[in-house]
Design a protein around this motif. Structure first.
Motif, mmCIF file in Angstrom:
data_model
loop_
_atom_site.group_PDB
_atom_site.id
_atom_site.type_symbol
_atom_site.label_atom_id
_atom_site.label_comp_id
_atom_site.label_asym_id
_atom_site.label_seq_id
_atom_site.Cartn_x
_atom_site.Cartn_y
_atom_site.Cartn_z
ATOM 1 N N PHE A 190 0.822 -1.297 -0.237
ATOM 2 C CA PHE A 190 0.257 0.014 -0.023
ATOM 3 C C PHE A 190 1.005 1.282 -0.091
ATOM 4 C CE2 PHE A 190 -3.305 -2.505 2.285
ATOM 5 C CZ PHE A 190 -3.981 -2.783 1.209
ATOM 6 N N ALA A 191 2.035 1.213 0.763
ATOM 7 C CA ALA A 191 2.887 2.462 0.767
ATOM 8 C C ALA A 191 3.634 2.578 -0.704
ATOM 9 C CB ALA A 191 4.068 2.204 1.975
ATOM 10 N N ARG A 192 3.697 1.328 -1.221
ATOM 11 C CA ARG A 192 4.284 1.707 -2.741
ATOM 12 C C ARG A 192 3.299 2.359 -3.644
ATOM 13 N NH1 ARG A 192 4.356 -0.855 -7.555
ATOM 14 N NH2 ARG A 192 2.743 -2.114 -6.565
ATOM 15 N N ARG A 193 1.934 1.938 -3.555
ATOM 16 C CA ARG A 193 1.091 2.381 -4.420
ATOM 17 C C ARG A 193 0.805 4.039 -4.242
ATOM 18 N NH1 ARG A 193 -2.431 -1.281 -7.262
ATOM 19 N NH2 ARG A 193 -1.637 -3.476 -6.918
ATOM 20 N N ALA A 194 0.884 4.082 -2.887
ATOM 21 C CA ALA A 194 0.698 5.537 -2.464
ATOM 22 C C ALA A 194 1.860 6.300 -3.012
ATOM 23 C CB ALA A 194 0.450 5.737 -0.911
ATOM 24 N N ALA A 195 3.121 6.009 -3.083
ATOM 25 C CA ALA A 195 4.163 6.719 -3.716
ATOM 26 C C ALA A 195 4.002 6.847 -4.981
ATOM 27 C CB ALA A 195 5.563 5.931 -3.344
ATOM 28 N N LEU A 196 3.670 5.896 -5.829
ATOM 29 C CA LEU A 196 3.207 6.008 -7.279
ATOM 30 C C LEU A 196 2.232 7.127 -7.753
ATOM 31 C CD1 LEU A 196 3.299 2.180 -8.451
ATOM 32 C CD2 LEU A 196 5.042 3.831 -8.627
ATOM 33 N N GLN A 227 0.195 13.368 -8.288
ATOM 34 C CA GLN A 227 -0.773 13.419 -9.649
ATOM 35 C C GLN A 227 -2.242 13.120 -9.019
ATOM 36 O OE1 GLN A 227 0.842 10.812 -12.224
ATOM 37 N NE2 GLN A 227 2.441 12.079 -13.127
ATOM 38 N N TYR A 228 -2.262 12.164 -8.170
ATOM 39 C CA TYR A 228 -3.704 11.602 -7.777
ATOM 40 C C TYR A 228 -3.937 11.675 -6.270
ATOM 41 C CZ TYR A 228 -3.651 10.024 -12.524
ATOM 42 O OH TYR A 228 -3.397 9.835 -13.851
ATOM 43 N N LEU A 229 -3.925 12.784 -5.723
ATOM 44 C CA LEU A 229 -3.898 12.863 -4.128
ATOM 45 C C LEU A 229 -4.894 11.930 -3.471
ATOM 46 C CD1 LEU A 229 -3.398 16.916 -3.973
ATOM 47 C CD2 LEU A 229 -1.721 14.958 -3.664
ATOM 48 N N GLU A 230 -6.199 12.089 -3.938
ATOM 49 C CA GLU A 230 -7.187 11.107 -3.438
ATOM 50 C C GLU A 230 -6.864 9.515 -3.299
ATOM 51 O OE1 GLU A 230 -10.835 11.467 -5.090
ATOM 52 O OE2 GLU A 230 -11.153 13.533 -4.512
ATOM 53 N N ALA A 231 -6.075 9.028 -4.247
ATOM 54 C CA ALA A 231 -5.498 7.629 -4.444
ATOM 55 C C ALA A 231 -4.572 7.720 -3.513
ATOM 56 C CB ALA A 231 -5.157 7.262 -5.716
ATOM 57 N N THR A 232 -3.571 8.611 -3.416
ATOM 58 C CA THR A 232 -2.466 8.571 -2.388
ATOM 59 C C THR A 232 -2.849 8.495 -0.980
ATOM 60 O OG1 THR A 232 -1.088 10.029 -3.992
ATOM 61 C CG2 THR A 232 -0.260 9.683 -1.498
ATOM 62 N N ASP A 233 -3.906 9.311 -0.751
ATOM 63 C CA ASP A 233 -4.586 9.326 0.654
ATOM 64 C C ASP A 233 -5.334 7.847 1.057
ATOM 65 O OD1 ASP A 233 -5.566 10.975 3.132
ATOM 66 O OD2 ASP A 233 -7.406 10.015 2.309
ATOM 67 N N ALA A 234 -6.008 7.294 0.011
ATOM 68 C CA ALA A 234 -6.579 6.042 0.330
ATOM 69 C C ALA A 234 -5.334 4.932 0.570
ATOM 70 C CB ALA A 234 -7.184 5.785 -0.801
#
Length: 219
Positions: free
Chosen positions: A101-107, A111-118
């Motif tokens: 999940f941390a890796r996906r947040a970094a990706l 660009q996509y703050l909502e996805a990063t936050d989730a």
């Protein structure tokens, strides 16, 4: 005249169905036996494992029930090796989730703050569960010591604690004027006090002459 071979009768249970075998108990109604067996934690765990664990998708569910019963007996006998291994394995799995999940947040960051936050929220949840799992494992390996203190009841009534200077103990004094000393003998009340002697301090009160009441009144 030739006859066609009869088809075998259809089985009530498909051959690939996963059916749990129920062992009847002598003298016990079937519904009671079924209710007891169906609500056993081992039976429910076997059914759940067969649904979610793809590694045992082709394993007889009754063998899973037997294995669950065996593991339960080990715990009852004090053997927690399986429980410790399970907690450690789950901690590793939760740690893997945290990193993914941390890796996906970094990706998605920038660009996509909502996805990063989730993804960051799910990463932190996995990290928190991993910590709690390791904490539980540590308490199993080294249980906390619990002290049991027995409080002695030294008084039946209320207790008072004085933090100042202790007062002098109270001395009980007897008041003769408040006491009546009587003795009962033969149904009569008698004065048990000893006869006192006349005091010479006041001569005027030392002797009293007899007074003839009727003579005085008549004179």
């Amino acid at each position: 005249m030739t006859t066609k071979p009869k088809k075998p009768a259809a089985s009530a249970v498909p051959p690939n169905a996963r059916v749990i075998q129920l062992r009847e108990v002598t003298g016990e109604p079937h519904d009671v036996t079924r209710a007891k067996f169906s609500t056993k934690p081992e039976t429910a765990a076997a059914a759940t494992t067969a649904t979610f664990n793809q590694l045992v998708s082709d394993v007889d569910v009754n063998r899973l029930v037997e294995e669950m019963n065996r593991q339960t007996k080990l715990v009852h006998d004090g053997d927690l090796a399986r429980a410790e291994a399970m907690l450690l394995s789950q901690a590793h799995s939760l740690d893997a989730m945290f990193n993914e999940f941390a890796r996906r947040a970094a990706l998605n960051m920038g660009q996509y703050l909502e996805a990063t936050d989730a993804y960051m929220r799910m990463a932190f949840k996995a990290q928190s569960q991993c910590r709690a799992t390791l904490q539980t494992l540590g308490e199993i390996k080294a249980p906390r010591s619990i002290a049991f203190i027995r409080q002695a009841n030294l008084a039946n009534g209320p207790q008072q604690v004085n933090n100042g200077v202790a007062a002098a103990p109270r001395v009980e004094t007897s008041n003769p004027t408040n006491e009546l000393l009587e003795a009962s003998h033969g149904g009569e009340w008698m004065d048990t006090r000893a006869t006192g002697t006349a005091s010479g301090i006041d001569p005027a009160m030392a002797a009293v002459e007899p007074v003839d009441g009727p003579a005085k009144r008549g004179g």
